[in-house]
Each structure stands twice: as structure tokens, then as C-alpha cells.
Design a protein around this motif. Structure first.
Motif, PDB file in Angstrom:
ATOM      1  N   GLN A 103      29.399  57.945  73.107  1.00 14.54           N
ATOM      2  CA  GLN A 103      30.560  57.793  73.984  1.00 14.54           C
ATOM      3  C   GLN A 103      31.837  57.689  73.161  1.00 14.54           C
ATOM      4  OE1 GLN A 103      29.840  54.469  76.562  1.00 14.54           O
ATOM      5  NE2 GLN A 103      30.242  55.669  78.404  1.00 14.54           N
ATOM      6  N   HIS A 105      32.360  58.865  70.090  1.00 14.25           N
ATOM      7  CA  HIS A 105      32.641  60.168  69.469  1.00 14.25           C
ATOM      8  C   HIS A 105      33.191  61.154  70.499  1.00 14.25           C
ATOM      9  CE1 HIS A 105      31.267  59.562  65.353  1.00 14.25           C
ATOM     10  NE2 HIS A 105      30.275  58.838  65.847  1.00 14.25           N
ATOM     11  N   ALA A 106      32.659  61.127  71.711  1.00  9.81           N
ATOM     12  CA  ALA A 106      33.155  62.019  72.760  1.00  9.81           C
ATOM     13  C   ALA A 106      34.604  61.687  73.097  1.00  9.81           C
ATOM     14  CB  ALA A 106      32.278  61.907  74.004  1.00  9.81           C
ATOM     15  N   ARG A 144      25.256  67.683  71.388  1.00 10.79           N
ATOM     16  CA  ARG A 144      26.421  68.456  71.839  1.00 10.79           C
ATOM     17  C   ARG A 144      26.577  68.368  73.351  1.00 10.79           C
ATOM     18  NH1 ARG A 144      26.768  74.925  71.526  1.00 10.79           N
ATOM     19  NH2 ARG A 144      25.391  74.620  73.304  1.00 10.79           N
ATOM     20  N   LEU A 147      28.011  64.972  74.340  1.00 13.52           N
ATOM     21  CA  LEU A 147      29.429  64.865  73.967  1.00 13.52           C
ATOM     22  C   LEU A 147      30.306  65.719  74.887  1.00 13.52           C
ATOM     23  CD1 LEU A 147      29.093  64.904  70.073  1.00 13.52           C
ATOM     24  CD2 LEU A 147      29.548  62.931  71.547  1.00 13.52           C
ATOM     25  N   MET A 148      29.822  66.895  75.268  1.00  9.45           N
ATOM     26  CA  MET A 148      30.595  67.754  76.168  1.00  9.45           C
ATOM     27  C   MET A 148      30.682  67.155  77.572  1.00  9.45           C
ATOM     28  SD  MET A 148      29.355  71.525  74.901  1.00  9.45           S
ATOM     29  CE  MET A 148      29.663  72.204  76.501  1.00  9.45           C
ATOM     30  N   GLN A 150      30.933  64.206  78.257  1.00  4.45           N
ATOM     31  CA  GLN A 150      31.830  63.059  78.213  1.00  4.45           C
ATOM     32  C   GLN A 150      33.238  63.436  77.758  1.00  4.45           C
ATOM     33  OE1 GLN A 150      29.805  60.030  75.938  1.00  4.45           O
ATOM     34  NE2 GLN A 150      28.157  59.887  77.413  1.00  4.45           N
ATOM     35  N   ALA A 152      34.336  66.220  75.410  1.00  5.17           N
ATOM     36  CA  ALA A 152      34.587  67.114  74.281  1.00  5.17           C
ATOM     37  C   ALA A 152      34.465  68.565  74.751  1.00  5.17           C
ATOM     38  CB  ALA A 152      33.606  66.835  73.158  1.00  5.17           C
TER      39      ALA A 152
END
Length: 190
Positions: A103, A105-106, A144, A147-148, A150, A152
């Protein structure tokens, strides 16, 4: 007849000469391009630096003060300083204890759309080389995807699988294998 023979010899020679020219300067046939990670470079158009220090490769800590002085990616109290996500055996499912790290990093990637990361998937030594490369890729793709979802953007990612080729810990026991089943989040810059 002599002209025909001369033509028959010259055409293949010219064709071979054209095919043997190398498009990459300084590289010969059979050479393999290798990235020099120790190279000193400058930023775009020779301005600034490109050593990655502004993206977390160097840390500044002020002795005697409680506040961290440096890039938030390296702040030990920030979840962004954790750039390794571990996996269970033969699994690409992210563990619940890694959700807070992902979370963070996103959110960082959503806030910094010019930053890119390489997601490096790794496995332990069990299984075939081909299977482990595919499993490492599935692990990186699962990170990935999270992250996307959330915030990115897909353009911020490079996905690489090393399979069992780059172990973090040498050994053939569960403790070593657990450290090798991972995805490393590598910040590349802007």
C-alpha cells in the motif's frame, strides 16, 4: 562467360559484407551486451547525477538526532524502506503481512508518476529452471497487479524473473528457501 563468373562471385561477397556490419559500435559478432552497474554517469543532457542517490541508493543519517534526514524510501520507520516481499512455497499469493508495505509503495508511485520500478521475481532452487522462471514472473506480476489496483500506472513497471538464478541466501534448507522466494522492488528513477 567471365563476366557471369565474376558476377556470381561478387554478389555473394557483397551480400556477406553487408550482413557482417555490426549495428552496435564497439561490438563484434558474438559479443554480449552487459550492463556496467559501477559506471559513473550524469543525468539527462549532462545535468545532475544519475547514480540513483536521489532515489534511495544513499542514506544520510544525522548522529544524535531522532529525526531521520534523508529520502523517504530509505527511512527505516517508513514501510517504503522494505522492498522485498516474500512468498510461500510454490505460490504467487501475497501474504497479508505484506499488504501495508505494498500500500505504501502504491501510494508513493501514484504520487510520483515519473518514478519507475523493476519488479524482480525470484524462487528457491526446487523445481525446473523453466518452471521457476515462470513462477518468478507470476510473483512479480501479482505484485504489479496489487500496486496498480491501488493507484500506480502500468507504465511505471518493468517485470523481470530470475527464477532460481539469483538466490539471496545460499543453502538447501527451508530457512534459505524462504529467503529466496521473493519479489524485490527496485526503484529505477524518473
Amino acid at each position: 562467360m567471365k563476366k557471369l563468373k565474376l558476377f556470381a562471385v561478387l554478389v555473394p561477397l557483397l551480400w556477406l559484407a553487408a550482413c557482417s556490419s555490426t549495428p552496435n559500435k564497439g561490438m563484434n559478432e558474438g559479443d554480449v551486451a552487459v550492463e556496467d552497474l559501477s559506471a559513473q554517469t550524469t543525468g539527462v543532457n549532462g545535468q545532475g547525477n544519475a547514480d540513483g542517490s536521489e532515489y534511495g541508493s544513499e542514506t544520510q543519517v544525522v548522529v544524535g538526532e531522532d529525526d531521520y534526514q534523508g529520502n523517504e524510501l530509505n527511512d527505516p520507520s517508513n514501510p517504503l524502506s522494505n522492498r522485498v516481499v516474500y512468498f510461500e512455497y510454490d505460490s504467487a499469493n501475497v501474504r497479508p503481512e505484506d499488504q501495508a508495505t505494498l500500500q505504501a509503495h502504491a501510494a508513493y508511485l501514484a504520487k510520483h508518476p515519473n518514478v519507475t520500478v523493476r519488479l524482480e521475481g525470484h524462487t528457491d532452487e526446487r523445481g525446473s529452471r523453466e518452471y521457476n522462471l515462470a513462477l518468478g514472473e507470476r510473483r512479480a506480476l501479482s505484485i504489479r497487479q496489487i500496486l496498480m489496483l491501488q493507484g500506480a500506472d502500468i507504465s511505471q513497471f518493468q517485470v523481470t524473473s530470475f527464477g532460481e538464478e539469483r538466490p539471496a541466501v545460499e543453502g538447501s534448507d527451508e530457512a534459505a528457501w524462504a529467503q529466496n522466494r521473493r519479489v524485490e522492488i527496485v526503484y529505477l528513477g524518473r
